[in-house]
Scaffold this motif. Structure first.
Motif, PDB file in Angstrom:
ATOM      1  N   SER A 155     -58.688   8.194 -23.778  1.00 56.03           N
ATOM      2  CA  SER A 155     -58.174   8.465 -24.941  1.00 56.03           C
ATOM      3  C   SER A 155     -56.829   7.863 -24.980  1.00 56.03           C
ATOM      4  O   SER A 155     -56.197   8.083 -23.796  1.00 56.03           O
ATOM      5  N   GLY A 156     -56.349   7.411 -26.204  1.00 54.11           N
ATOM      6  CA  GLY A 156     -55.145   6.845 -26.222  1.00 54.11           C
ATOM      7  C   GLY A 156     -54.041   7.961 -26.884  1.00 54.11           C
ATOM      8  O   GLY A 156     -54.504   8.762 -27.880  1.00 54.11           O
ATOM      9  N   ILE A 265     -68.451   5.749 -18.595  1.00 56.24           N
ATOM     10  CA  ILE A 265     -67.022   5.695 -19.184  1.00 56.24           C
ATOM     11  C   ILE A 265     -67.091   5.251 -20.848  1.00 56.24           C
ATOM     12  O   ILE A 265     -67.782   4.672 -21.377  1.00 56.24           O
ATOM     13  N   VAL A 266     -66.227   6.333 -21.385  1.00 61.43           N
ATOM     14  CA  VAL A 266     -66.323   6.442 -22.817  1.00 61.43           C
ATOM     15  C   VAL A 266     -64.990   6.086 -23.169  1.00 61.43           C
ATOM     16  O   VAL A 266     -64.031   6.934 -22.912  1.00 61.43           O
ATOM     17  N   ASP A 267     -64.936   5.154 -24.004  1.00 61.41           N
ATOM     18  CA  ASP A 267     -63.544   4.913 -24.791  1.00 61.41           C
ATOM     19  C   ASP A 267     -63.382   5.496 -26.241  1.00 61.41           C
ATOM     20  O   ASP A 267     -64.397   5.087 -26.971  1.00 61.41           O
ATOM     21  N   CYS A 268     -62.769   6.422 -25.975  1.00 61.41           N
ATOM     22  CA  CYS A 268     -62.465   7.264 -27.323  1.00 61.41           C
ATOM     23  C   CYS A 268     -61.203   6.856 -28.293  1.00 61.41           C
ATOM     24  O   CYS A 268     -61.070   7.644 -29.393  1.00 61.41           O
ATOM     25  N   GLY A 269     -60.651   5.758 -27.921  1.00 66.75           N
ATOM     26  CA  GLY A 269     -59.491   5.196 -28.842  1.00 66.75           C
ATOM     27  C   GLY A 269     -58.535   6.313 -29.000  1.00 66.75           C
ATOM     28  O   GLY A 269     -58.237   7.197 -28.058  1.00 66.75           O
ATOM     29  N   SER A 270     -57.915   6.350 -30.158  1.00 65.00           N
ATOM     30  CA  SER A 270     -56.704   7.292 -30.354  1.00 65.00           C
ATOM     31  C   SER A 270     -56.764   8.306 -31.465  1.00 65.00           C
ATOM     32  O   SER A 270     -56.046   9.110 -31.489  1.00 65.00           O
ATOM     33  N   GLN A 271     -57.858   8.249 -32.255  1.00 67.48           N
ATOM     34  CA  GLN A 271     -58.101   9.263 -33.368  1.00 67.48           C
ATOM     35  C   GLN A 271     -59.167  10.198 -32.947  1.00 67.48           C
ATOM     36  O   GLN A 271     -60.147   9.747 -32.399  1.00 67.48           O
ATOM     37  N   LEU A 272     -58.753  11.375 -33.068  1.00 65.51           N
ATOM     38  CA  LEU A 272     -59.785  12.554 -32.805  1.00 65.51           C
ATOM     39  C   LEU A 272     -60.504  12.795 -33.963  1.00 65.51           C
ATOM     40  O   LEU A 272     -60.325  13.175 -34.914  1.00 65.51           O
ATOM     41  N   THR A 273     -61.936  12.689 -33.471  1.00 66.03           N
ATOM     42  CA  THR A 273     -62.965  13.017 -34.690  1.00 66.03           C
ATOM     43  C   THR A 273     -63.878  14.086 -33.869  1.00 66.03           C
ATOM     44  O   THR A 273     -63.726  14.296 -32.648  1.00 66.03           O
ATOM     45  N   GLY A 274     -64.902  14.804 -34.759  1.00 61.64           N
ATOM     46  CA  GLY A 274     -65.486  15.697 -33.891  1.00 61.64           C
ATOM     47  C   GLY A 274     -66.501  15.149 -33.016  1.00 61.64           C
ATOM     48  O   GLY A 274     -66.939  15.482 -31.792  1.00 61.64           O
ATOM     49  N   ALA A 275     -67.030  13.805 -33.228  1.00 62.83           N
ATOM     50  CA  ALA A 275     -67.709  13.111 -32.156  1.00 62.83           C
ATOM     51  C   ALA A 275     -66.885  12.959 -30.736  1.00 62.83           C
ATOM     52  O   ALA A 275     -67.528  13.278 -29.800  1.00 62.83           O
ATOM     53  N   ASN A 276     -65.713  12.123 -30.770  1.00 59.42           N
ATOM     54  CA  ASN A 276     -65.373  11.904 -29.550  1.00 59.42           C
ATOM     55  C   ASN A 276     -64.471  13.316 -28.944  1.00 59.42           C
ATOM     56  O   ASN A 276     -64.182  13.167 -27.837  1.00 59.42           O
ATOM     57  N   ALA A 277     -64.318  14.263 -29.645  1.00 61.38           N
ATOM     58  CA  ALA A 277     -63.796  15.445 -29.062  1.00 61.38           C
ATOM     59  C   ALA A 277     -64.985  16.196 -28.355  1.00 61.38           C
ATOM     60  O   ALA A 277     -64.759  17.015 -27.337  1.00 61.38           O
ATOM     61  N   ALA A 278     -66.171  15.893 -28.786  1.00 58.76           N
ATOM     62  CA  ALA A 278     -67.131  16.592 -28.066  1.00 58.76           C
ATOM     63  C   ALA A 278     -67.249  15.675 -26.660  1.00 58.76           C
ATOM     64  O   ALA A 278     -67.555  16.215 -25.796  1.00 58.76           O
ATOM     65  N   ALA A 279     -67.154  14.669 -26.802  1.00 58.99           N
ATOM     66  CA  ALA A 279     -67.210  13.442 -25.476  1.00 58.99           C
ATOM     67  C   ALA A 279     -66.097  14.235 -24.624  1.00 58.99           C
ATOM     68  O   ALA A 279     -66.290  14.215 -23.353  1.00 58.99           O
TER      69      ALA A 279
END
Length: 436
Positions: A155-156, A265-279
């Motif tokens: 994450s960024g 490996i999961v690239d989550c970017g820099s924005q927090l969403t429900g989806a990447n928060a779960a990751a």
């Protein structure tokens, strides 16, 4: 045969009731209850790390365990630990809930309020089933009966700090030592993994949204097999479709990938969403990429505090990675560690725009010069995490997957453990108002 039981119960009163009844069951060895889904998965992973025989035969999942919904937790336990019999404890024992529990991988359902006879029968049946599966598989069969692959999120702290470059290079480093690797683009609205690897695609993670059971065939149809040998699960080309990917989809996707790849490996970017928060919550290791400037360090501090408030991840379970590092900047890794409150990777990635630019423009990040400092640092970081070959490490064996390790000058520790961090220094980002 003695049946070992691990209960997962979030409510203190319910935990006492379950513990009392379990203590009365003959030929059983109940463990103290764990209070949430994260503790359950961590406990099972630690037990399975050395031997299949160390796992309990039965896991009880109470309907109020949280934060992961009970049925999704059952699905993940069944995927990662297929030789464990899972039983759902619920007040609703109707046919709909029963069918959903069985679809998720449960071996039985016990109604509330608890009944000695019903609990005893379900535990006995699930324990016998688990023992039979283990006899069939054998402790050294080499089949995926352990904790599953290692999941690392990147994450960024803010946009443009280099999460995609790092994600791609970590995946390539793991693949270079024979690991089966999946790279997931969870920057759902503006993901660039496809551009960095010059691929054309029709299917994306959005095509898995709404699918109840992600089978190997379904996953195969969506994962793109890149020339490097890395499996790519890409963000949708139409950014608005990213909204189709919710928390439930993420948990199913990562669970399915984890059971089929050594490294995810999961690239989550820099924005927090429900989806990447779960990751981030599900991951064995969560990296937070920081550049050595006041604005980004403040953003990293805000991100870590937000993750903690939302119960996504604790600071001690997060590893900051300093990217674009130079020796002349005022902000050095020990200062980042002090301000942000996380551990900081021993390996800092140097600034190298000239080195990166040709590969980025050509969409050929796999062709990054082996002699370049940026690639060497990123691959050294992969070794530090236990994913690839570091300066002091041989290749990671791929006979069975293992949880990644973070190694620093103070020793080697698991991702979810923490030792004392060095303290010292001060900067503008740590002054009053430094949170931004």
């Amino acid at each position: 045969m003695v049946t070992r039981i691990l209960p997962a119960v979030g409510d203190a009163e319910a935990a006492r009731a379950v513990t009392t009844l379990l203590s009365q069951l003959p030929d059983t060895e109940p463990a103290p209850p764990v209070g949430n889904s994260t503790l359950l998965l961590d406990t099972l992973a630690q037990l399975a790390e050395e031997s299949l025989a160390d796992l309990p035969e039965v896991v009880l999942v109470h309907e109020r365990v949280g934060p992961v919904p009970a049925l999704e937790l059952i699905r993940e336990v069944a995927l990662r630990f297929p030789a464990v019999g899972v039983i759902l404890i619920t007040a609703d024992t109707g046919s709909g809930v029963y069918a959903a529990a069985m679809d998720s991988g449960a071996r039985g359902v016990v109604g509330l309020p608890l009944s000695y006879d019903e609990l005893s029968a379900r535990v006995h049946a699930a324990g016998n089933w688990a023992a039979g599966v283990r006899r069939h598989l054998g402790a050294d069969s080499g089949l995926p009966t352990g904790p599953g692959g290692t999941v690392i999120t990147v994450s960024g702290a803010k946009g443009g700090v280099g999460t995609t470059t790092l994600s791609v290079q970590l995946a390539l480093a793991a693949r270079a030592v024979g690991q089966h690797v999946a790279l997931v683009d969870m920057d759902l609205q503006s993901g660039d993994v496809a551009s960095y690897l010059d691929v054309q695609f029709r299917r994306s993670i959005a095509d898995l949204a709404g699918i109840k059971d992600i089978s190997p065939r379904v996953l195969q149809d969506v994962v793109l097999h890149h020339e490097t040998g890395v499996g790519l699960l890409l963000a949708p080309g139409e950014g608005e479709r990213g909204e189709e990917v919710d928390e439930r989809t993420t948990r199913q996707v990562i669970g399915a990938l984890r059971s089929r790849y050594h490294v995810v490996i999961v690239d989550c970017g820099s924005q927090l969403t429900g989806a990447n928060a779960a990751a981030v919550e599900m991951a064995d290791g969560a990296l937070l990429v920081v550049t050595p400037d006041v604005v980004t360090v403040r953003a990293a501090k805000r991100t870590v505090r937000m993750w903690d408030r939302l119960q996504v991840r604790k600071a001690e379970d997060t590893l900051a990675v300093v990217n674009r590092h130079t020796r002349t900047t005022e902000i050095q890794p020990p200062l980042v560690e002090r301000i942000v409150g996380t551990r900081v990777a021993r390996t800092a990635v140097p600034a190298g725009f000239k080195e990166l630019q040709p590969a980025v423009d050509a969409g050929r990040m796999q062709d990054l010069d082996d002699r370049g400092q940026v690639k060497q640092a990123m691959w050294a970081l992969a070794g530090e995490l236990g994913l690839g070959r570091g300066p002091e490490d041989g290749p990671v064996g791929h006979g069975r997957s293992r949880r990644g390790k973070y190694r620093n000058d103070r020793g080697s520790i698991g991702f979810r453990r923490r030792r004392g961090a060095d303290r010292g220094g001060a900067a503008a980002a740590d002054r009053p108002g430094g949170e931004g």
